[in-house]
Design a protein around this motif. Structure first.
Motif, short mmCIF file in Angstrom:
data_model
loop_
_atom_site.label_atom_id
_atom_site.label_comp_id
_atom_site.label_asym_id
_atom_site.label_seq_id
_atom_site.Cartn_x
_atom_site.Cartn_y
_atom_site.Cartn_z
N GLU A 157 0.83 -1.20 0.00
CA GLU A 157 0.00 0.00 0.00
C GLU A 157 0.87 1.25 0.00
OE1 GLU A 157 -2.32 -0.66 3.47
OE2 GLU A 157 -0.71 -0.21 4.87
N LYS A 163 -0.93 6.23 2.69
CA LYS A 163 -2.24 5.65 2.97
C LYS A 163 -2.09 4.33 3.72
CE LYS A 163 -4.58 7.92 -0.86
NZ LYS A 163 -5.45 7.82 -2.04
N LEU A 196 -4.72 1.20 4.44
CA LEU A 196 -5.65 0.95 3.35
C LEU A 196 -6.10 -0.50 3.31
CD1 LEU A 196 -5.26 2.24 -0.29
CD2 LEU A 196 -5.95 -0.09 0.13
N VAL A 211 -7.42 7.56 3.23
CA VAL A 211 -8.01 6.49 2.43
C VAL A 211 -9.46 6.84 2.09
CG1 VAL A 211 -8.64 4.04 2.39
CG2 VAL A 211 -6.52 4.77 3.51
N ASP A 215 -10.25 4.40 -3.28
CA ASP A 215 -9.02 3.62 -3.06
C ASP A 215 -9.34 2.14 -2.85
OD1 ASP A 215 -7.24 5.87 -3.16
OD2 ASP A 215 -7.88 6.39 -1.13
N TRP A 267 -8.13 -0.81 -5.30
CA TRP A 267 -7.34 -1.94 -4.78
C TRP A 267 -7.96 -3.27 -5.19
CZ3 TRP A 267 -2.67 -2.36 -2.44
CH2 TRP A 267 -2.35 -3.60 -1.90
#
Length: 498
Positions: A96, A100, A103, A225, A229, A233
């Motif tokens: 990550e 952040k 996350l 975050v 995001d 991801w």
């Protein structure tokens, strides 16, 4: 860390034999002394023959690789009518962004609690509860995962919910906010426990504070975050060529394979998440202190870099570790705790991770007034490890303990399955477990001495102490220069420092 054992003292009944002496005419008689025997007490238990361990051949799971790169492991276990499954997905907190951090942890919680585009997370909770089933998502250092469990008869329904969650997540803002508040509560309380502080700061000294294996969440990185995001991801990591599916329980492998092929074969390959190179440098010999004024004891950690499991010296290091700190009979426990009485809790390990160096550590919990003495005793044990090879008795005991504990780690089909999944994930050969027993049996005292001198360097060990400075006597600087650690928690963005 190993907990303290409860000592139970048995009372000893003393029987006093009173002898009455009867005077005789004109003489005084002396009581006869009982004869003493020099024969040693019998120890029949030492005559019991101990057979060698049986060949270690755990039942291996069935391995299948689909055309799109997804790997499947199937392990039948018909003891109970349950089926458990895991989808292991490449990519974790080490990957990550530095701004952040947190996350992946937020993603792992919000993914499940939000539910899917067709079923709300709260409703999914009720449906699973009615079936005594579970479906959870998690984030960890190198992976994220989906785990499910159900009765055999409910497998199709629960697995359908699992695939829905995998393919059609519906990340929600309110669930992300809840996950943030829970993570921030943990941040606010991370200095409550002295041992937690010591462990955290020791890891930073070994790996470096910005290393992905040592970074920690802060209010600012958690607040950074966003919902987008999490979605990004998910899209980046959920690709079949970066996933391993493992199923164990009461099923027929042929039937299960067909179901999994139908569910996963249509997923297109994707680009695997890329983990940038992570560099590791040995720490320098230094003393680091963190103040915890509300305690009357100290946590002492002496730490350095460990090794990887693929290291050819892994077997010798495992035996060395058992001799040094493997249990109540180990050197560090017997000498520092039992003989010297300098610590109520003491232990250690030469850590070996799968794809990066583990951590070599020696740890002690001790009174504030014995902090320096306990630290010196731990350092002396480390030096002794390099200068005094294990005796034949120590070596044999250590090897027996390693082998026996190793076998019990894989004494069920599910445990063997889990290990094969990990080996596959990190690129280890599937026969790694088969070679372990032979590798340990071949270790000699000379091997232990060699690896101790090769891998344990006192000049590359950091000393971390967490305690009450006003009560530590003599002072820590009698050991050398001390660097004070700043463990203050940075405040949330826009709020003043407390």
């Amino acid at each position: 860390m190993k907990g303290l054992s409860t000592m139970r003292f048995a009372g000893i009944a003393l029987t006093v034999l009173l002898t009455t002496m009867t005077p005789m005419s004109g003489t005084a008689q002396t009581a006869a002394k009982p004869a003493t025997s020099t024969r040693p007490a019998a120890q029949p238990w030492k005559q019991i023959p101990i057979p060698p361990l049986h060949a270690f051949k755990p039942k291996q799971p069935k391995r299948i690789e689909l055309a799109n790169g997804l790997v499947i492991f199937l392990q039948e276990d018909h003891e109970l009518p349950f089926i458990n499954g895991t989808i292991l997905i490449r990519g974790g907190s080490r990957d990550e962004p530095a701004d952040k951090i947190g996350l992946v942890s937020l993603y792992g919680q919000t993914w499940r609690t939000s539910g899917t585009t067709t079923v709300d997370g709260d409703k999914l909770d009720d449906e699973l509860e009615n079936k005594a089933a579970s479906l959870e998502t998690n984030g960890s250092t190198a992976t994220t995962s989906v785990n499910w469990s159900s009765l055999k008869g409910d497998f199709d329904t629960v697995f359908a919910a699992t695939m829905d969650l995998l393919q059609h997540p519906n990340f929600k803002a309110d669930k992300l906010l809840l996950a943030k508040r829970q993570l921030e509560t943990g941040i606010s309380r991370r200095n409550d426990d002295a041992s937690s502080i010591a462990n955290r700061e020791a890891i930073k000294q070994v790996y470096g504070p910005t290393n992905p294996y040592a970074r920690q969440e802060e209010y600012a990185t958690v607040e950074a975050v966003k919902l987008a995001d999490l979605k990004a991801w998910h899209d980046k990591t959920v690709v079949p060529n970066g996933m391993i599916v493992a199923v164990s329980g009461d099923f027929d492998s042929t039937v299960m394979e067909a179901k999994l092929r139908k569910a996963f074969e249509s997923m297109p390959r994707g680009t695997l998440i890329s983990t940038p190179p992570i560099h590791f440098t040995d720490p320098h010999r230094a003393i680091y202190f963190a103040e915890k004024g509300d305690v009357d004891q100290s946590n002492v950690l002496i730490v350095g870099l460990g090794t990887e499991r693929r290291n050819p010296d892994y077997y010798a290091l495992s035996v060395m570790n058992e001799v040094f700190s493997g249990g109540f009979g180990s050197r560090v426990v017997q000498d520092v705790r039992t003989k010297l009485g300098l610590a109520y809790d003491v232990g250690g390990s030469f850590g070996a991770s799968y794809d990066h160096p583990g951590i070599f550590y020696v740890i002690a919990g001790t009174k504030s007034t014995s902090t320096v003495a306990a630290t010196k005793a731990l350092l002396a044990e480390i030096e002794k490890l390099k200068t005094e090879p294990p005796t034949p008795a120590e070596l044999n005991k250590a090897k027996d303990q390693v082998l026996n504990s190793f076998i019990f780690h894989y004494d069920s089909p599910e445990k063997t399955l889990n290990e094969q999944v990990i080996l596959a994930f990190y690129g280890y050969p599937p026969d790694f477990l088969d070679k372990y027993k032979t590798g340990i049996e071949k270790v000699t005292s000379a091997d232990v001495a060699r690896v101790a001198n090769k891998y344990v360097d006192p000049s590359k060990l950091a000393i971390v102490v967490v305690g009450n400075q006003s009560e530590i006597s003599p002072k820590l600087d009698t050991l050398g220069n001390v660097t004070n650690l700043d463990i203050a928690i940075p405040p949330p963005p826009g709020k003043p420092t407390r």
